[in-house]
Structures are given as C-alpha cells and as structure tokens.
Design an enzyme around this catalytic site. Structure first.
Site, PDB file in Angstrom:
ATOM      1  N   ASN A   3     -10.751 -26.799  18.722  1.00  0.00           N
ATOM      2  CA  ASN A   3      -9.545 -26.154  18.792  1.00  0.00           C
ATOM      3  C   ASN A   3      -9.213 -25.729  20.220  1.00  0.00           C
ATOM      4  O   ASN A   3     -10.183 -25.503  20.695  1.00  0.00           O
ATOM      5  CB  ASN A   3      -9.251 -25.246  17.952  1.00  0.00           C
ATOM      6  N   HIS A   5      -6.931 -23.061  22.418  1.00  0.00           N
ATOM      7  CA  HIS A   5      -5.957 -21.650  22.112  1.00  0.00           C
ATOM      8  C   HIS A   5      -5.081 -21.598  23.680  1.00  0.00           C
ATOM      9  O   HIS A   5      -6.017 -21.614  24.459  1.00  0.00           O
ATOM     10  CB  HIS A   5      -6.772 -20.840  21.740  1.00  0.00           C
ATOM     11  N   ASP A  47      -9.512 -18.469  15.426  1.00  0.00           N
ATOM     12  CA  ASP A  47     -10.125 -18.388  16.919  1.00  0.00           C
ATOM     13  C   ASP A  47     -11.070 -17.496  17.077  1.00  0.00           C
ATOM     14  O   ASP A  47     -11.366 -16.725  18.170  1.00  0.00           O
ATOM     15  CB  ASP A  47      -8.813 -17.612  17.533  1.00  0.00           C
ATOM     16  N   GLU A  76      -4.276 -26.985  29.794  1.00  0.00           N
ATOM     17  CA  GLU A  76      -4.820 -27.374  28.429  1.00  0.00           C
ATOM     18  C   GLU A  76      -4.948 -28.971  28.412  1.00  0.00           C
ATOM     19  O   GLU A  76      -6.052 -29.624  28.083  1.00  0.00           O
ATOM     20  CB  GLU A  76      -3.971 -27.177  27.317  1.00  0.00           C
TER      21      GLU A  76
END
Length: 106
Positions: A3, A5, A47, A76
């Site tokens: 993932n 974040h 997270d 990102e």
C-alpha cells in the site's frame, strides 16, 4: 500486498479515516514541517504493516491541503514503482527483526 500512504508512517497521520485530503489537512493542522509518502506491506491493521520505502516532502508555509497533496502525489508516483521494482527484482532483504530493507540496484 503493498500500500502507499500519503504521509510518513508510523505517525499520527495514518490509520482509520486517514486518507485523501484528510491526511494533508491533518499534517497542516499539526504544524509538521515534513510530510511525505510511505510504501508499506499490508497487514490486519490500518497503515501498520512493515515499511518498505519512504520519501519526505517539505511542508511550505503557504501550503494548502491541495498544494501539499499535489507534491506528495508526485513523490508517490516515483516511490511506488521503485519499491515494487525492488520487491519483484529481488532487491528486498529482511532483517532478523522482520524489517524489510531495499538494497541498491544490481
């Protein structure tokens, strides 16, 4: 599973409800001088999975949630492909304590 974040983890800007504009607004409201992006493995908690890669993004005095979000998003877009490339390219080693570490390109 990985993932990404839009803040530096661990920290107060992760967890349930911390996504999208809420993250950037919280960073600005806190007075933090640095935000960033974190690529982490997914586990059963929001997270909290082991961190694979991070990149810092300075918070500017005139930032809005939207302007900070735009700069974090640009980071990102570089960080996530690098992390995935390291993982599939065999450039991630695991320390004895379970922390993943990306190694330099071969």
């Amino acid at each position: 599973m990985l993932n990404i974040h839009p803040a530096l983890l661990p920290g107060p800007f992760g967890g349930k409800g911390m996504y999208g504009p809420a993250v950037h607004a919280a960073v600005l409201a806190s007075g933090a001088r640095v935000s960033g992006a974190t690529v982490h493995f997914v586990d059963e908690s929001f997270d909290r999975g082991p961190i694979l890669a991070q990149a810092a993004v300075p918070v500017r005095p005139d930032d809005t949630a939207a302007s900070l979000a735009a700069r974090v998003l640009a980071v990102e877009h570089e960080l996530f492909p690098d992390a995935v490339g390291a993982l599939v390219g065999g450039r991630v080693r695991w320390r004895e304590d379970g922390v993943p570490v990306m190694t330099a390109e071969r």
